[in-house]
Design an enzyme around this catalytic site. Structure first.
Site, PDB file in Angstrom:
ATOM      1  N   ARG A 151       0.819  -1.208   0.000  1.00 27.86           N
ATOM      2  CA  ARG A 151       0.000   0.000   0.000  1.00 27.86           C
ATOM      3  C   ARG A 151       0.855   1.260   0.000  1.00 27.86           C
ATOM      4  NH1 ARG A 151      -5.671  -1.014   2.910  1.00 27.86           N
ATOM      5  NH2 ARG A 151      -5.717   1.228   2.556  1.00 27.86           N
ATOM      6  N   SER A 162     -11.846   7.629   7.984  1.00 27.46           N
ATOM      7  CA  SER A 162     -10.628   6.841   7.786  1.00 27.46           C
ATOM      8  C   SER A 162     -11.006   5.376   7.913  1.00 27.46           C
ATOM      9  CB  SER A 162      -9.563   7.178   8.843  1.00 27.46           C
ATOM     10  OG  SER A 162      -9.921   6.601  10.084  1.00 27.46           O
ATOM     11  N   LYS A 206      -3.396   8.002  24.072  1.00 25.97           N
ATOM     12  CA  LYS A 206      -3.427   9.283  23.358  1.00 25.97           C
ATOM     13  C   LYS A 206      -3.183  10.449  24.319  1.00 25.97           C
ATOM     14  CE  LYS A 206      -3.913   7.819  19.215  1.00 25.97           C
ATOM     15  NZ  LYS A 206      -2.903   8.100  18.184  1.00 25.97           N
ATOM     16  N   SER A 221      -2.335  12.824  18.282  1.00 24.32           N
ATOM     17  CA  SER A 221      -3.043  12.356  19.471  1.00 24.32           C
ATOM     18  C   SER A 221      -4.512  12.151  19.099  1.00 24.32           C
ATOM     19  CB  SER A 221      -2.835  13.371  20.604  1.00 24.32           C
ATOM     20  OG  SER A 221      -3.550  13.019  21.748  1.00 24.32           O
ATOM     21  N   TYR A 228      -7.061   3.019  24.604  1.00 21.18           N
ATOM     22  CA  TYR A 228      -6.702   3.919  23.497  1.00 21.18           C
ATOM     23  C   TYR A 228      -6.601   5.356  24.025  1.00 21.18           C
ATOM     24  CZ  TYR A 228      -7.455   6.572  19.133  1.00 21.18           C
ATOM     25  OH  TYR A 228      -7.349   7.455  18.080  1.00 21.18           O
ATOM     26  N   ASP A 261       7.459  -1.467  11.752  1.00 17.36           N
ATOM     27  CA  ASP A 261       6.513  -2.035  12.710  1.00 17.36           C
ATOM     28  C   ASP A 261       6.795  -1.376  14.050  1.00 17.36           C
ATOM     29  OD1 ASP A 261       5.032  -3.436  14.544  1.00 17.36           O
ATOM     30  OD2 ASP A 261       5.432  -5.402  13.653  1.00 17.36           O
TER      31      ASP A 261
HETATM   32  N1  LIG Z   1      -9.765   8.824  12.114  1.00 17.95           N
HETATM   33  C1  LIG Z   1     -10.045   9.476  13.208  1.00 17.95           C
HETATM   34  O1  LIG Z   1     -11.185   9.913  13.398  1.00 17.95           O
HETATM   35  C2  LIG Z   1      -8.987   9.732  14.245  1.00 17.95           C
HETATM   36  C3  LIG Z   1      -9.323  10.553  15.328  1.00 17.95           C
HETATM   37  C4  LIG Z   1      -8.364  10.825  16.276  1.00 17.95           C
HETATM   38  C5  LIG Z   1      -7.096  10.316  16.159  1.00 17.95           C
HETATM   39  N2  LIG Z   1      -6.797   9.509  15.104  1.00 17.95           N
HETATM   40  C6  LIG Z   1      -5.446   8.986  15.028  1.00 17.95           C
HETATM   41  O2  LIG Z   1      -4.948   9.179  13.725  1.00 17.95           O
HETATM   42  C7  LIG Z   1      -3.984   8.184  13.436  1.00 17.95           C
HETATM   43  C8  LIG Z   1      -4.317   7.556  12.089  1.00 17.95           C
HETATM   44  O3  LIG Z   1      -5.552   6.878  12.225  1.00 17.95           O
HETATM   45  P1  LIG Z   1      -6.529   6.573  10.996  1.00 17.95           P
HETATM   46  O4  LIG Z   1      -7.873   6.962  11.439  1.00 17.95           O
HETATM   47  O5  LIG Z   1      -5.968   7.122   9.757  1.00 17.95           O
HETATM   48  O6  LIG Z   1      -6.481   4.970  11.014  1.00 17.95           O
HETATM   49  P2  LIG Z   1      -6.065   3.886   9.916  1.00 17.95           P
HETATM   50  O7  LIG Z   1      -6.597   4.246   8.580  1.00 17.95           O
HETATM   51  O8  LIG Z   1      -6.459   2.594  10.522  1.00 17.95           O
HETATM   52  O9  LIG Z   1      -4.485   4.006   9.865  1.00 17.95           O
HETATM   53  C9  LIG Z   1      -3.675   3.520  10.888  1.00 17.95           C
HETATM   54  C10 LIG Z   1      -2.268   3.430  10.366  1.00 17.95           C
HETATM   55  O10 LIG Z   1      -1.415   2.965  11.428  1.00 17.95           O
HETATM   56  C11 LIG Z   1      -0.547   1.980  10.897  1.00 17.95           C
HETATM   57  N3  LIG Z   1      -0.117   1.033  11.926  1.00 17.95           N
HETATM   58  C12 LIG Z   1      -0.910   0.302  12.755  1.00 17.95           C
HETATM   59  N4  LIG Z   1      -0.146  -0.507  13.516  1.00 17.95           N
HETATM   60  C13 LIG Z   1       1.143  -0.281  13.154  1.00 17.95           C
HETATM   61  C14 LIG Z   1       2.391  -0.810  13.567  1.00 17.95           C
HETATM   62  N5  LIG Z   1       2.496  -1.769  14.508  1.00 17.95           N
HETATM   63  N6  LIG Z   1       3.514  -0.345  12.996  1.00 17.95           N
HETATM   64  C15 LIG Z   1       3.452   0.601  12.028  1.00 17.95           C
HETATM   65  N7  LIG Z   1       2.306   1.148  11.590  1.00 17.95           N
HETATM   66  C16 LIG Z   1       1.164   0.697  12.150  1.00 17.95           C
HETATM   67  C17 LIG Z   1      -1.345   1.295   9.799  1.00 17.95           C
HETATM   68  O11 LIG Z   1      -0.442   0.769   8.829  1.00 17.95           O
HETATM   69  P3  LIG Z   1      -0.110  -0.800   8.618  1.00 17.95           P
HETATM   70  O12 LIG Z   1      -1.302  -1.572   9.070  1.00 17.95           O
HETATM   71  O13 LIG Z   1       0.143  -0.901   7.139  1.00 17.95           O
HETATM   72  O14 LIG Z   1       1.126  -1.033   9.428  1.00 17.95           O
HETATM   73  C18 LIG Z   1      -2.125   2.458   9.211  1.00 17.95           C
HETATM   74  O15 LIG Z   1      -1.392   3.067   8.180  1.00 17.95           O
HETATM   75  C19 LIG Z   1      -4.022   7.192  14.599  1.00 17.95           C
HETATM   76  O16 LIG Z   1      -2.978   7.456  15.497  1.00 17.95           O
HETATM   77  C20 LIG Z   1      -5.354   7.494  15.257  1.00 17.95           C
HETATM   78  O17 LIG Z   1      -5.346   7.156  16.614  1.00 17.95           O
HETATM   79  C21 LIG Z   1      -7.705   9.201  14.143  1.00 17.95           C
END
Ligand SMILES: NC(=O)c1ccc[n+]([C@@H]2O[C@H](COP(=O)([O-])OP(=O)(O)OC[C@H]3O[C@@H](n4cnc5c(N)ncnc54)[C@H](OP(=O)(O)O)[C@@H]3O)[C@@H](O)[C@H]2O)c1
Length: 255
Positions: free
Chosen positions: A47, A198, A167, A147, A163, A68
């Site tokens: 990806r 997301s 954060k 965060s 979680y 990782d």
């Molecule tokens: N979306 C929201 O509403 C929201 C709100 C508040 C905060 N956040 C924060 O924003 C960030 C991104 O979230 P998202 O919503 O975009 O979620 P997402 O689409 O599920 O993306 C999460 C990303 O983290 C990576 N990841 C997970 N475990 C990993 C590991 N062990 N090593 C390396 N990479 C890892 C995944 O990549 P791989 O699986 O390919 O490794 C993926 O690219 C997160 O920290 C989340 O807590 C999101």
């Protein structure tokens, strides 16, 4: 703030974790469009390579590096790889994270290790790896921690206790590393998104339903609404801003 200036971040090398999907993928594209060379890091290398190809086709510079976050013993090699391909990292975006919608008394030790390892221990040690190199070289830099509003507000619905704890710690990490590294001209900043579209959010919606109707603006915002905050925190405009976590929640959470 000139959001669409393709030279805004010229000369910067950004390492973005979790760039294989969601907000991280968006952040990598935005930084590249602003002129930074970008290393996209995650476990799903197919990806990140696809996103790199898109960025390159659009005239940007991007490479993929496998990361990782639960394996800190690999961080030096990952940062070496990014540095060999693009030059020393000037900007680290600690974006990767995992959700965990389980009530606290049901959390296993193994799952606690996974969530804390990914959301807190990994970002802390990766920041030290990147920050340590900046300090050793006498180079200024930026670290942006992603965060969450759950660091500040917790309703218990949906259940995300662990979680939320990670954060909150990431927000505190932003503050303490900013103090530690102020003299080294490393700015450590953060953003706390509310709920945005997301893959993580799609997973939550499939578990607990779409919350849009309950939100003040009746929508789950598009991740593009985080672009300006990211560009502000990574650009010279915010040179004096450090130790700050900017809340971007579309009015979803009370104050
Ligand atoms: N979306 C929201 O509403 C929201 C709100 C508040 C905060 N956040 C924060 O924003 C960030 C991104 O979230 P998202 O919503 O975009 O979620 P997402 O689409 O599920 O993306 C999460 C990303 O983290 C990576 N990841 C997970 N475990 C990993 C590991 N062990 N090593 C390396 N990479 C890892 C995944 O990549 P791989 O699986 O390919 O490794 C993926 O690219 C997160 O920290 C989340 O807590 C999101």
């Amino acid at each position: 703030m000139r959001q669409r200036d393709p030279h805004l971040l010229e000369g910067q090398v950004a390492l973005v974790t979790g760039a294989s999907s969601g907000l991280g993928e968006r952040f990598a594209r935005v930084l590249a469009a602003a002129g930074a060379k970008v290393a996209l890091a995650a476990r799903r290398t197919d990806r990140i390579e696809a996103v790199c190809a898109d960025i390159t086709a659009a005239g940007g510079t991007a490479v993929g590096v496998r990361l990782d976050l639960t394996k800190p013993e690999t961080f030096a090699a990952t940062v070496d790889e990014a540095q060999d391909k693009l030059g020393p990292v000037t900007t680290l975006v600690n974006n990767a994270g995992v959700p965990y919608g389980v009530r606290p008394h049901k959390v296993s030790a193994a799952d606690a290790d996974l969530v804390i390892g990914t959301n807190l221990r990994g970002p802390f040690l990766l920041s030290c790896e990147v920050g340590g190199r900046m300090i050793a070289d006498g180079r200024p830099g930026r670290i942006v921690n992603v965060s969450s509003m759950t660091a500040f507000h917790y309703s218990g619905t949906p259940t995300a206790a662990l979680y939320s704890v990670t954060k909150a710690a990431l927000a505190r990490m932003t503050e303490v590393l900013a103090v530690e590294w102020a003299r080294n001209r490393i700015n450590v900043v953060g953003m706390a998104p509310g709920m945005f579209h997301s893959e993580m959010m799609a997973g939550m919606i499939s578990r607990v339903g779409d919350p849009s109707d309950q939100l003040p603006r009746g929508r789950l915002p598009d991740p593009s609404l985080l672009d300006s905050t990211l560009l502000y925190l990574t650009s010279p405009a915010s040179e004096a801003v450090t130790g700050t976590v900017i809340k971007v929640d579309d009015g979803q959470f009370g104050r």
